[in-house]
Write an enzyme that holds these catalytic residues in place. Structure first.
Site, short mmCIF file in Angstrom:
data_model
loop_
_atom_site.label_atom_id
_atom_site.label_comp_id
_atom_site.label_asym_id
_atom_site.label_seq_id
_atom_site.Cartn_x
_atom_site.Cartn_y
_atom_site.Cartn_z
N GLU A 25 0.85 -1.20 0.00
CA GLU A 25 0.00 0.00 0.00
C GLU A 25 0.88 1.24 0.00
O GLU A 25 1.82 1.35 0.79
CB GLU A 25 -0.95 0.04 1.21
CG GLU A 25 -1.92 1.22 1.06
CD GLU A 25 -2.90 1.44 2.22
OE1 GLU A 25 -2.79 0.76 3.26
OE2 GLU A 25 -3.75 2.33 2.08
N GLU A 34 4.79 4.89 3.88
CA GLU A 34 4.15 6.15 4.32
C GLU A 34 5.27 7.15 4.62
O GLU A 34 6.21 6.83 5.35
CB GLU A 34 3.28 5.88 5.56
CG GLU A 34 2.75 7.11 6.27
CD GLU A 34 1.96 8.07 5.35
OE1 GLU A 34 0.97 7.64 4.74
OE2 GLU A 34 2.39 9.25 5.24
N ASP A 46 -3.50 12.06 -2.04
CA ASP A 46 -3.73 13.52 -2.10
C ASP A 46 -4.05 13.90 -3.54
O ASP A 46 -3.30 13.55 -4.46
CB ASP A 46 -2.48 14.25 -1.61
CG ASP A 46 -2.08 13.80 -0.20
OD1 ASP A 46 -2.96 13.73 0.67
OD2 ASP A 46 -0.89 13.49 0.02
N ASP A 93 -12.37 9.33 -3.24
CA ASP A 93 -13.66 10.02 -3.17
C ASP A 93 -13.70 11.16 -4.19
O ASP A 93 -14.75 11.74 -4.43
CB ASP A 93 -13.83 10.65 -1.78
CG ASP A 93 -12.75 11.69 -1.52
OD1 ASP A 93 -11.55 11.31 -1.56
OD2 ASP A 93 -13.08 12.88 -1.34
N THR A 134 -10.73 2.08 4.21
CA THR A 134 -9.61 2.81 4.79
C THR A 134 -10.18 3.81 5.81
O THR A 134 -11.40 4.02 5.86
CB THR A 134 -8.81 3.58 3.72
OG1 THR A 134 -9.49 4.79 3.40
CG2 THR A 134 -8.61 2.76 2.45
N TYR A 157 -9.91 7.09 5.69
CA TYR A 157 -10.54 8.18 4.92
C TYR A 157 -11.86 7.73 4.31
O TYR A 157 -12.84 8.46 4.30
CB TYR A 157 -9.60 8.66 3.80
CG TYR A 157 -8.71 9.80 4.21
CD1 TYR A 157 -7.77 9.64 5.21
CD2 TYR A 157 -8.81 11.04 3.59
CE1 TYR A 157 -6.94 10.67 5.59
CE2 TYR A 157 -7.99 12.10 3.97
CZ TYR A 157 -7.05 11.90 4.96
OH TYR A 157 -6.24 12.94 5.34
N GLU A 158 -11.84 6.51 3.81
CA GLU A 158 -13.02 6.00 3.12
C GLU A 158 -14.24 5.94 4.04
O GLU A 158 -15.33 6.34 3.66
CB GLU A 158 -12.70 4.58 2.61
CG GLU A 158 -13.79 3.97 1.77
CD GLU A 158 -13.30 2.65 1.13
OE1 GLU A 158 -12.18 2.20 1.46
OE2 GLU A 158 -14.04 2.11 0.31
C1 LIG Z 1 -5.11 11.44 2.20
S1 LIG Z 1 -4.09 10.38 3.07
C2 LIG Z 1 -4.90 8.80 2.89
C3 LIG Z 1 -4.43 7.78 3.90
C4 LIG Z 1 -4.99 6.36 3.73
N1 LIG Z 1 -4.58 5.76 2.48
C5 LIG Z 1 -6.50 6.33 3.84
O1 LIG Z 1 -7.17 6.12 2.82
O2 LIG Z 1 -7.00 6.52 4.96
C6 LIG Z 1 -2.71 10.21 1.95
C7 LIG Z 1 -1.49 9.63 2.62
O3 LIG Z 1 -0.49 9.41 1.62
C8 LIG Z 1 0.78 9.80 2.13
N2 LIG Z 1 1.64 10.11 0.98
C9 LIG Z 1 1.46 11.08 0.08
N3 LIG Z 1 2.44 11.07 -0.85
C10 LIG Z 1 3.26 10.03 -0.53
C11 LIG Z 1 4.45 9.50 -1.09
N4 LIG Z 1 5.01 10.05 -2.19
N5 LIG Z 1 5.03 8.43 -0.51
C12 LIG Z 1 4.48 7.88 0.61
N6 LIG Z 1 3.36 8.35 1.21
C13 LIG Z 1 2.74 9.41 0.65
C14 LIG Z 1 0.46 11.00 3.00
O4 LIG Z 1 1.47 11.27 3.95
C15 LIG Z 1 -0.86 10.56 3.64
O5 LIG Z 1 -0.65 9.87 4.84
#
Ligand SMILES: C[S@@+](CC[C@H](N)C(=O)[O-])C[C@H]1O[C@@H](n2cnc3c(N)ncnc32)[C@H](O)[C@@H]1O
Length: 227
Positions: free
Chosen positions: A44, A69, A118, A154, A190, A192-193
């Site tokens: 993941e 992460e 993101d 989303d 997840t 967020y989901e």
């Molecule tokens: C919006 S959160 C979603 C977290 C999780 N996947 C969820 O659905 O609950 C996006 C996550 O991706 C991580 N992230 C963003 N760009 C990344 C990268 N290039 N490498 C590793 N993690 C990354 C961010 O730090 C953040 O924790």
């Protein structure tokens, strides 16, 4: 994800040493040694607080789950969750999806999950999206042939954008839905989901399967004429 700085982060990280991979580059090409009986390796990207990876690992004890992460303040929650669940088939890398091939050898990963990455709205930062063509092409280096990328979001704009990126990077699309949970919850959610679903927002999902990265049609035609 903006995460508040965690107190005692370092000692908390150390107390999760059973599932924290401090030197991922040293395991490049040999990840299966963490769980020799595993039938597949699933990864993941951007696991956040780790609900998805931990629950998937619990549901699929025969699969080795790895999660990358880049924010340790989020990853510590994921690791503490894995430790408290007593998981043996899940490990975490505090690293960047940008450099996956530093961590994994060619074809070492069977499946990649990208969940609620993101969206980076606006054209200027499009290259930072984890489903940008450039990222998708880089994932090819670590994915086995016919390996899959499972993507959920989303964000409708990001989803529609991504549906164009997958084929450009040589993935065949399937299981495309713009309302995954229309008739009841499907699969493991997840963090967020669950939040977005509870707010009544539709969840979009698709699967990209690694195929040939063929040249664009006009380049193919040109090269045939030259031959
Ligand atoms: C919006 S959160 C979603 C977290 C999780 N996947 C969820 O659905 O609950 C996006 C996550 O991706 C991580 N992230 C963003 N760009 C990344 C990268 N290039 N490498 C590793 N993690 C990354 C961010 O730090 C953040 O924790």
């Amino acid at each position: 994800m903006r995460m508040r700085k965690k107190k005692n982060l370092q000692p908390r990280m150390e107390s999760c040493e059973t599932c924290w991979i401090k030197e991922p580059k040293e395991l490049r090409g040999t990840w299966h040694t963490l769980m020799p009986e595993a039938k597949e390796i699933h990864l993941e990207l951007g696991c956040g607080k780790g609900r998805f990876t931990c629950e998937m690992a619990q549901t699929h004890p025969d699969v080795l789950f790895l999660a990358v992460e880049r924010v340790p303040d989020a990853m510590i929650i994921a690791m503490e969750r894995a430790v408290s669940m007593g998981m043996c088939n899940v490990f975490f890398i505090d690293g960047d999806a940008e450099v996956l091939s530093d961590y994994f050898a060619e074809g070492e990963v069977d499946r990649i999950y990208i969940n609620f990455c993101d969206p980076w709205p606006g054209h200027r930062h499009a290259r930072r999206r984890l489903t940008h063509e450039g990222f998708l092409k880089r994932y090819r280096a670590v994915l086995k042939e016919k390996g899959e990328i499972h993507f959920k979001t989303d964000n409708r704009d990001l989803f529609e954008y991504s549906l164009f990126q997958f084929p450009k990077a040589g993935y065949e699309l399937s299981e495309v839905t713009r309302h995954l949970h229309q008739h009841g919850v499907v699969g493991v959610m997840t963090d967020y989901e669950e939040k977005f679903h509870t707010q009544g927002m539709p969840i979009h999902r698709c699967v990209g399967t690694k195929g040939d990265l063929s040249l664009p049609k006009e380049v193919e035609a040109d090269s045939k004429e030259e031959a």
